[in-house]
Write a protein that holds these residues in place. Structure first.
Motif, PDB file in Angstrom:
ATOM      1  N   SER A 112      97.677 -39.230  79.239  1.00  0.00           N
ATOM      2  CA  SER A 112      98.751 -39.949  79.931  1.00  0.00           C
ATOM      3  C   SER A 112      98.504 -41.439  80.128  1.00  0.00           C
ATOM      4  N   SER A 113      97.340 -41.954  79.656  1.00  0.00           N
ATOM      5  CA  SER A 113      97.116 -43.403  79.730  1.00  0.00           C
ATOM      6  C   SER A 113      96.059 -43.813  78.718  1.00  0.00           C
ATOM      7  N   GLY A 114      96.063 -45.100  78.400  1.00  0.00           N
ATOM      8  CA  GLY A 114      95.038 -45.649  77.516  1.00  0.00           C
ATOM      9  C   GLY A 114      93.658 -45.526  78.138  1.00  0.00           C
ATOM     10  N   THR A 115      93.589 -45.666  79.449  1.00  0.00           N
ATOM     11  CA  THR A 115      92.315 -45.529  80.161  1.00  0.00           C
ATOM     12  C   THR A 115      91.693 -44.158  79.915  1.00  0.00           C
ATOM     13  N   GLU A 116      92.524 -43.124  79.959  1.00  0.00           N
ATOM     14  CA  GLU A 116      91.995 -41.779  79.689  1.00  0.00           C
ATOM     15  C   GLU A 116      91.477 -41.676  78.261  1.00  0.00           C
ATOM     16  N   ALA A 117      92.162 -42.342  77.334  1.00  0.00           N
ATOM     17  CA  ALA A 117      91.761 -42.259  75.928  1.00  0.00           C
ATOM     18  C   ALA A 117      90.383 -42.892  75.720  1.00  0.00           C
ATOM     19  N   THR A 118      90.170 -44.090  76.278  1.00  0.00           N
ATOM     20  CA  THR A 118      88.880 -44.764  76.075  1.00  0.00           C
ATOM     21  C   THR A 118      87.771 -44.067  76.866  1.00  0.00           C
ATOM     22  N   MET A 119      88.101 -43.616  78.073  1.00  0.00           N
ATOM     23  CA  MET A 119      87.120 -42.896  78.894  1.00  0.00           C
ATOM     24  C   MET A 119      86.649 -41.639  78.168  1.00  0.00           C
ATOM     25  N   CYS A 140      86.858 -57.960  76.013  1.00  0.00           N
ATOM     26  CA  CYS A 140      87.687 -56.819  75.600  1.00  0.00           C
ATOM     27  C   CYS A 140      87.948 -55.966  76.835  1.00  0.00           C
ATOM     28  N   TYR A 141      89.156 -55.460  76.936  1.00  0.00           N
ATOM     29  CA  TYR A 141      89.511 -54.576  78.047  1.00  0.00           C
ATOM     30  C   TYR A 141      89.844 -53.217  77.464  1.00  0.00           C
ATOM     31  N   HIS A 142      89.225 -52.188  78.034  1.00  0.00           N
ATOM     32  CA  HIS A 142      89.456 -50.844  77.519  1.00  0.00           C
ATOM     33  C   HIS A 142      89.939 -49.920  78.634  1.00  0.00           C
ATOM     34  N   GLY A 143      90.741 -50.439  79.547  1.00  0.00           N
ATOM     35  CA  GLY A 143      91.136 -49.624  80.686  1.00  0.00           C
ATOM     36  C   GLY A 143      90.071 -49.708  81.760  1.00  0.00           C
ATOM     37  N   HIS A 144      90.228 -48.917  82.836  1.00  0.00           N
ATOM     38  CA  HIS A 144      89.370 -49.147  83.992  1.00  0.00           C
ATOM     39  C   HIS A 144      88.390 -48.024  84.303  1.00  0.00           C
ATOM     40  N   VAL A 202      85.422 -51.303  70.379  1.00  0.00           N
ATOM     41  CA  VAL A 202      85.940 -52.656  70.138  1.00  0.00           C
ATOM     42  C   VAL A 202      87.462 -52.641  69.997  1.00  0.00           C
ATOM     43  N   GLU A 203      88.107 -53.703  70.473  1.00  0.00           N
ATOM     44  CA  GLU A 203      89.503 -53.938  70.127  1.00  0.00           C
ATOM     45  C   GLU A 203      89.458 -54.623  68.762  1.00  0.00           C
ATOM     46  N   PRO A 204      89.973 -53.995  67.707  1.00  0.00           N
ATOM     47  CA  PRO A 204      89.837 -54.597  66.376  1.00  0.00           C
ATOM     48  C   PRO A 204      90.515 -55.969  66.290  1.00  0.00           C
ATOM     49  N   GLY A 207      93.084 -58.374  72.434  1.00  0.00           N
ATOM     50  CA  GLY A 207      94.367 -58.760  73.029  1.00  0.00           C
ATOM     51  C   GLY A 207      94.256 -59.056  74.512  1.00  0.00           C
ATOM     52  N   ASN A 208      93.078 -58.806  75.082  1.00  0.00           N
ATOM     53  CA  ASN A 208      92.944 -58.872  76.534  1.00  0.00           C
ATOM     54  C   ASN A 208      92.107 -60.042  77.035  1.00  0.00           C
ATOM     55  N   MET A 209      91.696 -60.943  76.107  1.00  0.00           N
ATOM     56  CA  MET A 209      91.161 -62.246  76.546  1.00  0.00           C
ATOM     57  C   MET A 209      92.151 -63.282  76.035  1.00  0.00           C
ATOM     58  N   PHE A 235      87.514 -47.622  67.613  1.00  0.00           N
ATOM     59  CA  PHE A 235      88.520 -48.685  67.615  1.00  0.00           C
ATOM     60  C   PHE A 235      89.495 -48.405  68.744  1.00  0.00           C
ATOM     61  N   ASP A 236      89.583 -49.348  69.668  1.00  0.00           N
ATOM     62  CA  ASP A 236      90.585 -49.234  70.722  1.00  0.00           C
ATOM     63  C   ASP A 236      91.850 -49.927  70.218  1.00  0.00           C
ATOM     64  N   GLU A 237      92.769 -49.126  69.700  1.00  0.00           N
ATOM     65  CA  GLU A 237      94.029 -49.668  69.166  1.00  0.00           C
ATOM     66  C   GLU A 237      95.188 -49.366  70.121  1.00  0.00           C
ATOM     67  N   VAL A 238      94.883 -49.361  71.415  1.00  0.00           N
ATOM     68  CA  VAL A 238      95.934 -49.086  72.412  1.00  0.00           C
ATOM     69  C   VAL A 238      97.047 -50.141  72.318  1.00  0.00           C
ATOM     70  N   ILE A 239      96.671 -51.409  72.085  1.00  0.00           N
ATOM     71  CA  ILE A 239      97.705 -52.429  71.864  1.00  0.00           C
ATOM     72  C   ILE A 239      98.127 -52.482  70.397  1.00  0.00           C
ATOM     73  N   THR A 240      97.137 -52.519  69.488  1.00  0.00           N
ATOM     74  CA  THR A 240      97.448 -52.813  68.085  1.00  0.00           C
ATOM     75  C   THR A 240      98.105 -51.643  67.349  1.00  0.00           C
ATOM     76  N   GLY A 263      97.784 -45.751  72.743  1.00  0.00           N
ATOM     77  CA  GLY A 263      98.537 -45.702  74.002  1.00  0.00           C
ATOM     78  C   GLY A 263      99.784 -46.535  73.821  1.00  0.00           C
ATOM     79  N   LYS A 264     100.261 -47.138  74.898  1.00  0.00           N
ATOM     80  CA  LYS A 264     101.371 -48.102  74.871  1.00  0.00           C
ATOM     81  C   LYS A 264     102.520 -47.683  73.938  1.00  0.00           C
ATOM     82  N   ILE A 265     102.630 -48.234  72.724  1.00  0.00           N
ATOM     83  CA  ILE A 265     103.812 -48.003  71.885  1.00  0.00           C
ATOM     84  C   ILE A 265     104.085 -46.511  71.637  1.00  0.00           C
TER      85      ILE A 265
END
Ligand SMILES: *Cc1c(COP(=O)(O)O)cnc(C)c1O
Length: 423
Positions: A112-119, A140-144, A202-204, A207-209, A235-240, A263-265
């Motif tokens: 249900s969230s990108g945070t869960e995916a990276t965690m 890089c931000y990968h959720g909290h 890594v965010e390939p 997008g978060n800096m 690869f954290d492609e939550v944005i990309t 995530g996201k889209i």
């Protein structure tokens, strides 16, 4: 209610008046706009003012707001019930689309969230390899999730906090944070800690800096080093994911990560996350394997319906047209700033972009940090007053959508011209 009353009411009931920190306008000052509704490229605030929107709910709204096809799919799904806590056919439909779009994904678990995916990705990497340390990149931000909130980007960078109280030091010590785009420091870290490293995340495209593209060879080197040492590459492609292309950055770069976070889209504006990868690794997740992960609302029928409708609409769209429109916007910005002699560096990858208020090249968090955030704040407020909504912080990406028109772009540039007169 007017904006100031809404904000003071919200602050009494919700910490900082917001349910996610960057929405609070802390780094730009002033009162956040409370949004009443949105359609296409526009959002309308609680006082009825309209803005051309480049926040896009921080990435998901690539089709624009309230796309009729997505709204219809959500309505139909809602009529059949909003959650069952049992498997559904629509989850297979979603999984099929993700697997088809990503050569590196053989199996996928919806969340249900990108945070869960990276965690879950780092838990799975640790469970699979039997190792505990991880490498991430500063900015890089990968959720909290605890292990990932070390020198993170986005709101953490904006508020200037290196880590976060509440995260045990002994856990944070297992996270190594290295400069983005610096292959040599990865080699050094792997030489020192190789046998203890579970994964590199890594965010390939960062997008978060703000938007920072990978240097040629950076991601290829990560792939090579991790493969040699049995370290998983995430690869954290939550944005990309589905933003840069139908699929992810990995498709364009022809790099095969072991795990991919999405995530996201893929939720079409509803809460979503997904973790995918090779079958042999993914089957370590419960119930086939011992690495536990679960979610009451995972694979939620409304989120699946919105996500599938979004993906199916995206299949028929021309990403190159969207890129071209975004480049028109960015080169227009560049010209206006140059004419005024105001230093700016604009990084753009596809339909994501950032105006860094610095004359220097931005390749990592250190160079991003040299931006004049105070001047950015004045620019942001000026644009807002002209009816243009940008992300309220320097270290964020801006997004265009398929709903943006040439007229939106020229109105945005007109506004920028006016704002720069007074900057
Ligand atoms: C937004 C984001 C996340 C976190 O997703 P949430 O749905 O906000 O939990 C993770 N990674 C990246 C790259 C993101 O941009």
């Amino acid at each position: 209610m007017d904006m100031n009353s809404l904000f003071s009411e919200a602050q009494k009931l919700i910490p900082g008046g917001v349910n996610s920190p960057v929405r609070a306008f802390r780094s730009v000052g002033g009162t956040p706009r409370f949004i009443r509704e949105a359609a296409g490229s526009k959002v309308i605030d609680a006082e009825g003012r309209e803005y051309i929107d480049y926040v896009a709910s921080w990435g998901p709204m690539i089709l624009g707001h309230s796309h009729p096809g997505v709204v219809q799919a959500i309505r139909e799904a809602a009529g059949r019930g909003t959650s069952y806590g049992a498997p559904t056919e629509i989850e297979i439909e979603m999984a099929k689309r993700i697997v088809a779009a990503f050569p590196a994904i053989e199996m996928v678990r919806m969340m249900s969230s990108g945070t869960e995916a990276t965690m879950t990705a780092i838990r799975l990497a640790r469970g699979y390899t039997g190792r505990e340390m991880i490498i991430k990149f500063t900015g890089c931000y990968h959720g909290h999730a605890d292990s990932l909130l070390v020198k993170a980007g986005s709101g953490v960078a904006t508020l200037g906090i290196p880590g976060s109280p509440g995260i045990p030091r002994r856990l944070a010590e297992l996270t190594i944070s290295l400069p983005y785009n610096d292959s040599a420091s990865v080699r050094d870290a792997v030489r020192s800690f190789g046998g203890d490293l579970a994964c590199v995340i890594v965010e390939p495209v960062a997008g978060n800096m703000g938007v920072v593209p990978p240097r040629p060879g950076f991601l290829e080197t990560l792939r090579e080093i991790t493969r040699e040492k049995g370290i998983l590459l995430i690869f954290d492609e939550v944005i990309t994911g589905f933003r840069i292309a139908y699929g992810g950055w990995q498709n364009l770069a022809s790099i095969t990560p072991d795990l991919t976070c999405l995530g996201k889209i893929i939720g079409g504006g509803l809460p979503v996350g997904a973790l995918g990868g090779r079958r042999e690794i993914m089957e370590h997740l419960a119930p086939t394997g011992p690495v536990y992960q679960a979610g009451t609302l995972s694979g939620n029928p409304l989120a699946m319906a919105a996500g599938i409708a979004t993906l199916d609409l995206l299949r028929g769209k021309s990403y190159s047209a969207l890129d071209k429109m975004t480049e028109t916007l960015c080169s227009g910005y560049r010209n206006l700033f140059a004419r005024k002699g105001i230093p700016v560096t604009i990084n753009r990858v596809g339909s994501m972009f950032t105006l860094f208020f610095t004359g220097e090249e931005v390749t990592d968090f250190a160079s991003a940090s040299r931006s004049d955030t105070e001047r950015f704040g004045r620019f942001f407020q000026g644009m807002l007053a002209e009816g243009i909504s940008l992300a309220p912080a320097q270290f964020e990406a801006g997004f265009t959508s398929f709903a943006h028109t040439d007229e939106d772009i020229s109105r945005t540039l007109d506004a920028c011209g006016k704002v720069l007169e007074k900057l």
